[in-house]
Design a protein around this motif. Structure first.
Motif, short mmCIF file in Angstrom:
data_model
loop_
_atom_site.label_atom_id
_atom_site.label_comp_id
_atom_site.label_asym_id
_atom_site.label_seq_id
_atom_site.Cartn_x
_atom_site.Cartn_y
_atom_site.Cartn_z
N HIS A 60 0.84 -1.21 0.00
CA HIS A 60 0.00 0.00 0.00
C HIS A 60 0.87 1.26 0.00
CE1 HIS A 60 -3.99 -1.65 0.18
NE2 HIS A 60 -3.73 -2.39 1.25
N ASP A 61 1.88 1.29 0.88
CA ASP A 61 2.75 2.47 0.98
C ASP A 61 3.53 2.70 -0.32
OD1 ASP A 61 1.86 2.76 3.55
OD2 ASP A 61 3.58 1.76 4.47
N LEU A 62 4.14 1.63 -0.84
CA LEU A 62 4.93 1.77 -2.07
C LEU A 62 4.04 2.16 -3.25
CD1 LEU A 62 7.29 -1.32 -1.68
CD2 LEU A 62 7.92 1.08 -1.45
N SER A 63 2.87 1.54 -3.32
CA SER A 63 1.95 1.88 -4.41
C SER A 63 1.49 3.33 -4.32
CB SER A 63 0.74 0.94 -4.38
OG SER A 63 1.14 -0.41 -4.51
N SER A 64 1.26 3.78 -3.08
CA SER A 64 0.86 5.18 -2.90
C SER A 64 1.97 6.12 -3.34
CB SER A 64 0.52 5.43 -1.43
OG SER A 64 0.24 6.79 -1.19
N THR A 65 3.22 5.78 -2.99
CA THR A 65 4.34 6.63 -3.39
C THR A 65 4.54 6.62 -4.90
OG1 THR A 65 5.44 6.17 -1.29
CG2 THR A 65 6.80 7.06 -3.05
N SER A 73 -3.00 -0.21 -5.49
CA SER A 73 -2.52 -1.30 -4.65
C SER A 73 -3.45 -2.50 -4.67
CB SER A 73 -2.34 -0.79 -3.21
OG SER A 73 -3.57 -0.31 -2.69
N SER A 74 -4.77 -2.28 -4.75
CA SER A 74 -5.71 -3.41 -4.71
C SER A 74 -5.52 -4.34 -5.89
CB SER A 74 -7.15 -2.88 -4.68
OG SER A 74 -7.40 -2.10 -5.85
#
Length: 569
Positions: free
Chosen positions: A195-200, A205-206
């Motif tokens: 989730h964090d890496l995808s947000s960055t 992320s899903s």
């Protein structure tokens, strides 16, 4: 004998219903007149039938007794087996020694056996529950997507239902529960990291998590798959995202450095830089320190690449302007420190290369930056010497003024401002008397500088040591000329000569020697140095070639402040 037996039998049976019936049968026979032989035969048949009945009853009783023996033995065996399987030595309340009839013994063991059976059933349920949970968790760890958790599906070993075995299963269950919890925590950690890496990185992320396994998506409503293969996929996904993050960050680092260099080269104002501050702010951050939402998206990289491309095109169009700006900076550094300025043909050649596009802009600017850096470093090393050269030239100005003042025959006349000239003359004599020490110190520092750098210290293209040597020779000639003039003068002029400590104006012969010496130095210089020397503000008049440039500064100063600065040397 038969009658006796019948009589005995009859008398024995009189008291019973059979005896009554036999007596009634005899009365009937007597009345009918039944033959004795027939009577005996009937009684014999009746006795045989009774024996058969008794025999059947005895056999049935034997069978029943055997059955009771068997039931008792089976009960004993079952009870013993239950004790062994349940891991118990005895049952409280059961007599150690059996006594009484078979039924009594069977009735005595039946409650104990029923209790043991109940215990076995309870123990079986415990084993089924524990083994079922073990199988279920083992299936989850193994990654089985479908598992029948029906308790009837569990096979329990009835020969070993001891508490020790149950404890072993419970320990195994606890170990599996801990492993399951650890795996769930690890899965949650991986999912949070994704989730964090995808947000960055600006990714969904899903979709990434569902691609690893659908059960990992919280919306599916199914228990998460925690198998080794899923953990490996999650780990590889996290590592892939980290590599992608590092790659994106390195790209933005390169783009940020390129933007910063281009901004600095072209003097881009802050308001134009602010729109890309999110890129330049990443220059000092490592991959682990970058966690902002959308900090490393492809859109930001594409925008930065487009801006770098635009600035590169703009830089190409402004290269001449940048080149002249840096060339001017270099010329100012060289001129301020009186160092050799790059020749004009060399600069013209670079301009031609820029126009033809045969020179790399970055290499050119880097070369100019290196030259500017070298010039600044050399100017810094020359600073102490240049300060003393300036003081020497200012002192030389005072020396010339004092010579001219000493030759003025009306210097003692009463006129406006005469007292100021007298005070200046006194200060000038003090300054002039310090010139030999200043020149000696300047020569020592210059020689030390030349030895350290293994090159000649040039002042406007002329060796400084040669200038100082020429000055010393000229000063010595003036002193000798003054001494000869004193010897020729009458003693009455001794008082006036004492005021002329700094010496009179150099004679024609000394000027000629000075001019000839500088003509030789000018001939030894390159054409560029000759041009620079000729156009230099220090060469307008050969007699004043060392200090005319400082006279311009001298004219605008206040006399008292100027004299105080020179006297401090």
């Amino acid at each position: 004998m038969g009658s006796f037996q019948i009589g005995m039998r009859s008398s024995a049976l009189l008291e019973t219903s059979c005896g009554y019936l036999l007596q009634e049968l005899q009365m009937i026979w007597d009345e009918v007149g039944k033959d004795q032989f027939e009577r005996e035969k009937v009684l014999h048949d009746l006795e045989q039938e009774c024996l058969e009945v008794y025999r059947r009853k005895v056999d049935s009783a034997n069978i029943s007794r055997a059955r009771l023996h068997q039931e008792l033995a089976e009960s004993e065996a079952e009870f013993t087996h239950l004790l062994l399987s349940l891991g118990e030595r005895s049952l409280p309340g059961r007599p150690e020694k059996m006594s009484g009839t078979l039924k009594e013994q069977l009735d005595a063991i039946t409650p104990a056996l029923r209790e043991m059976r109940l215990r076995k059933e309870q123990r079986m349920n415990q084993f089924r529950s524990v083994q079922g949970q073990i199988q279920k968790i083992s299936a989850e760890i193994a990654g089985q997507s479908v598992y029948d958790d029906s308790i009837t599906n569990v096979i329990v070993n009835e020969n070993d239902l001891s508490l020790k075995k149950l404890d072993e299963y419970q320990i195994e269950l606890q170990r599996l529960c801990n492993e399951k919890n650890d795996r769930l925590q690890l899965v949650d950690t991986y999912i949070d990291t994704i989730h964090d890496l995808s947000s960055t990185l600006g990714m969904e992320s899903s979709m990434i998590i569902t691609k690893v396994h659908p059960t990992l998506n919280e919306l599916c409503g199914i228990s998460k798959n925690i198998s080794d293969s899923i953990l490996d996929k999650l780990n590889s996904t996290v590592e892939s995202l980290k590599e992608e993050k590092q790659t994106q960050l390195e790209k933005l680092h390169q783009l940020g450095k390129a933007l910063t260099n281009l901004w600095n080269l072209m003097g881009t104002p802050y308001k134009d830089r602010h729109s890309f501050s999110n890129v330049t702010d990443l220059l000092s951050l490592s991959s682990a320190e970058v966690s902002g939402h959308g900090s490393l998206t492809l859109n930001i990289i594409q925008q930065a690449e487009a801006e770098v491309k635009r600035l590169d095109q703009l830089k190409a169009s402004k290269m001449k302007e940048l080149f002249f700006k840096k060339q001017n900076e270099l010329d100012q550094i060289c001129s301020k420190s009186h160092m050799e300025i790059p020749s004009q043909p060399e600069m013209d050649n670079i301009i031609n290369l820029i126009n033809s596009g045969e020179i790399d802009h970055a290499d050119l600017l880097m070369s100019l930056d290196e030259k500017i850096s070298v010039a600044k470093e050399e100017a810094s090393s020359r600073k102490a010497i240049m300060e003393k050269v300036e003081r020497w030239m200012l002192a030389h100005d005072e020396e010339r003024w004092l010579e001219e003042y000493s030759m003025d025959e009306n210097r003692y006349s009463v006129r406006r401002g005469a007292h100021k000239n007298l005070r200046r003359a006194e200060r000038a004599r003090v300054i002039v008397n310090k010139i030999p020490v200043l020149v000696a110190l300047l020569v020592a520092k210059t020689k030390s500088w030349e030895e350290e750098r293994n090159k000649i210290f040039l002042y406007d293209g002329v060796p400084l040591l040669a200038m100082l040597e020429e000055y010393n020779m000229s000063r010595q000639e003036r002193e000798e000329e003054k001494q000869r003039q004193r010897d020729k003068k009458v003693p009455g002029h001794a008082v006036a000569e004492q005021e002329n400590v700094a010496g009179s104006r150099p004679g024609t012969s000394s000027r000629r020697l000075l001019n000839r010496s500088f003509d030789r130095k000018l001939e030894q210089c390159s054409p560029f140095k000759q041009k620079a020397f000729t156009l230099s503000p220090t060469v307008g008049n050969q007699q004043h070639q060392f200090c005319k440039s400082r006279n311009i500064l001298h004219k605008g100063r206040k006399e008292d402040a100027w004299t105080k600065d020179v006297s401090s040397t």
